[in-house]
Design a protein around this motif. Structure first.
Motif, short mmCIF file in Angstrom:
data_model
loop_
_atom_site.label_atom_id
_atom_site.label_comp_id
_atom_site.label_asym_id
_atom_site.label_seq_id
_atom_site.Cartn_x
_atom_site.Cartn_y
_atom_site.Cartn_z
N GLU A 277 28.02 41.45 41.85
CA GLU A 277 28.66 42.72 42.20
C GLU A 277 30.15 42.52 42.49
N GLU A 278 30.47 41.46 43.20
CA GLU A 278 31.87 41.21 43.52
C GLU A 278 32.69 40.95 42.26
N ARG A 279 32.12 40.24 41.31
CA ARG A 279 32.84 39.97 40.07
C ARG A 279 33.00 41.23 39.23
N ARG A 280 31.97 42.05 39.26
CA ARG A 280 32.06 43.30 38.50
C ARG A 280 33.15 44.19 39.07
N GLU A 281 33.22 44.30 40.37
CA GLU A 281 34.24 45.13 40.99
C GLU A 281 35.64 44.55 40.79
N ARG A 282 35.72 43.22 40.86
CA ARG A 282 37.03 42.59 40.78
C ARG A 282 37.61 42.63 39.37
N ARG A 283 36.75 42.50 38.37
CA ARG A 283 37.23 42.39 37.00
C ARG A 283 36.89 43.58 36.14
N GLN B 14 27.26 38.00 44.35
CA GLN B 14 28.24 37.34 43.51
C GLN B 14 28.52 38.16 42.26
N SER C 171 33.77 28.82 37.58
CA SER C 171 33.89 29.35 38.94
C SER C 171 32.55 29.74 39.56
N ASP D 17 41.43 28.75 39.75
CA ASP D 17 40.58 29.86 39.32
C ASP D 17 39.21 29.40 38.84
#
Length: 450
Positions: free
Chosen positions: A434-440, A432, A86, A134
């Motif tokens: 930061e967004e993944r850290r927050e999301r997962r 990118q 991804s 995904d």
């Protein structure tokens, strides 16, 4: 973060293709206790007969080429794994959005005209187009200790840097006791690693020996499954990536990154000088250069790497009409996507303390395999009681004593370049991550990781 917000921030950040994420994957390997073979012993597994145009399934079928000549393929290492592409797809879509949309068989760049709206992403653009919604795909994993399967000759061959982009070499464990100490790394490890690289590059059965003028080590990193993110430490990363999109930016920006992260000794002034002028002139004069990652297991109890193995994708590119219509130096990333019929995932199970894995992240010569996509393979239930993985890696900028022929020069002036600048790319990768850290809910985000 929205695209216009990305372009408004310019952090001083190293360009990266991926960030840390723990991927959910299916079982791949047998219990670690079954991998007690000696290092470097090559065992050739059963080879089956299939057609050159083959499916990705692991069934062992028999067919012939031109009706009578069998074509060989290797047997995968145990089972398949779910690999997360991804981050790669997001990065390529953001940076090379002006490339024509790929179809199921190729990613052909037939034009170098940039989009008038440089940050507008193609809907559904996926560099690795075989992924699900995904960004994941199930891949067969091959045991590199058995060899690299060369489709041109239809047999297993010994892996080498120029032929498949990676190579495992014997290297006695250095007397380093603290892999976060740049003094110890500089004094006890780098001299041996430099000699190892020189020796490896000067011996090749297929290509002429490659003599080098400079080897500059940078970006040292100790990695572990329970290690927090720091300037010299990181957890493992399971997103597919390459360390640096080197061809995307000018020499000044990249050399600045290398210089800022150069491995030097804090206790001595030796090695702190950086030959920027010499290296810049060499690149401008057309000299060949490459980025090579040196990766080794450094478990505290000196056990082999028993889980979270490093997976490597050795890319081969299509030779169809769309591909051959491109100039030779563009028949690779990012203009073409790896040909799934000939590009395979490999790993070295049970890497010991006296082994080092070299793999290329970039090579100026288009006829040498590089751009080795990689990631940490998953921890499977059978491996849960095995020792956790700790590894160390650093990168080497290698300047060769050879001029790259113009038709093979990937770093020429008309190479494909991203729509984002060096600073904008850093901003994109920060966002990118930061967004993944927050999301997962991942506790550490790392750039340039494997």
């Amino acid at each position: 973060m929205k695209t216009r917000q990305l372009l408004s921030c310019f952090p001083s950040h190293l360009v990266a293709i991926s960030s840390l994420i723990v991927a959910s994957v299916s079982p791949l390997c047998q219990p670690c206790r079954r991998w007690n073979r000696k290092p470097f012993r090559v065992h050739v597994p059963p080879v089956v007969h299939v057609s050159r145009t083959r499916s990705r399934s692991s069934t062992t079928s028999s067919s012939t080429r031109n009706g009578d000549v069998p074509v060989l393929r290797p047997t995968p290492w145990q089972r398949a794994a779910s690999v997360d592409y991804s981050a790669v797809n997001e990065y390529v879509a953001a940076h090379y959005s002006y490339l024509p949309l790929p179809d199921d068989s190729r990613c052909g760049a037939t034009s170098t005209t940039r989009s008038t709206s440089p940050c507008k992403l193609h809907d559904g653009y996926k560099y690795f187009g075989h992924t699900d919604a995904d960004g994941k795909a199930t891949e067969e994993i091959y045991n590199a200790r058995n060899g690299y399967f060369d489709d041109d000759v239809g047999e297993l061959v010994t892996p080498s840097l120029d032929q498949c982009g990676f190579q495992l070499v014997p290297s006695r464990a250095p007397a380093v006791t603290d892999w976060t100490s740049t003094d110890q790394i500089y004094e006890l490890y780098l001299p041996k690693l430099k000699a190892l690289l020189n020796d490896t590059l000067s011996h090749h059965e297929t290509y002429p020996p490659s003599l080098v003028s400079h080897i500059l080590f940078y970006q040292p990193m100790l990695r572990g499954e329970s290690v927090d993110m720091g300037s010299k430490t990181s957890s493992v990363a399971s997103l597919v990536h390459i360390d640096t999109d080197f061809g995307a930016h000018d020499a000044e920006g990249i050399l600045g990154m290398v210089e800022r992260n150069q491995i030097t000794s804090n206790s001595s002034s030796e090695g702190k000088s950086f030959p920027r002028k010499e290296v810049t002139n060499a690149i401008r004069d057309g000299r060949r250069f490459a980025i090579i990652n040196a990766w080794r297991g450094v478990n505290s109890d000196e056990t082999p790497v028993q889980r979270a193995h490093l997976g490597l994708l050795s890319p081969r590119y299509a030779s169809n009409d769309a591909a051959t219509s491109l100039p030779r130096h563009k028949r690779c990333y990012p203009a073409l996507r790896p040909d799934r019929a000939q590009s395979r995932w490999y790993t070295y199970p049970q890497m010991g303390k006296d082994e080092v894995l070299l793999f290329k992240q970039y090579d100026r010569r288009a006829d040498r395999v590089s751009d080795i996509w990689h990631c940490s393979l998953p921890i499977f239930p059978a491996e849960e009681r095995c020792s956790s993985r700790t590894s160390f890696d650093c990168r080497a900028l290698v300047i060769y004593d050879e001029i790259v022929p113009a038709e093979l020069d990937r770093y020429c002036k008309d190479r494909l370049k991203p729509v984002l600048s060096f600073e904008e790319s850093g901003c994109f990768c920060d966002s990118q991550a930061e967004e993944r850290r927050e999301r997962r809910g991942v506790r550490g985000i790392v750039s340039f990781q494997e």
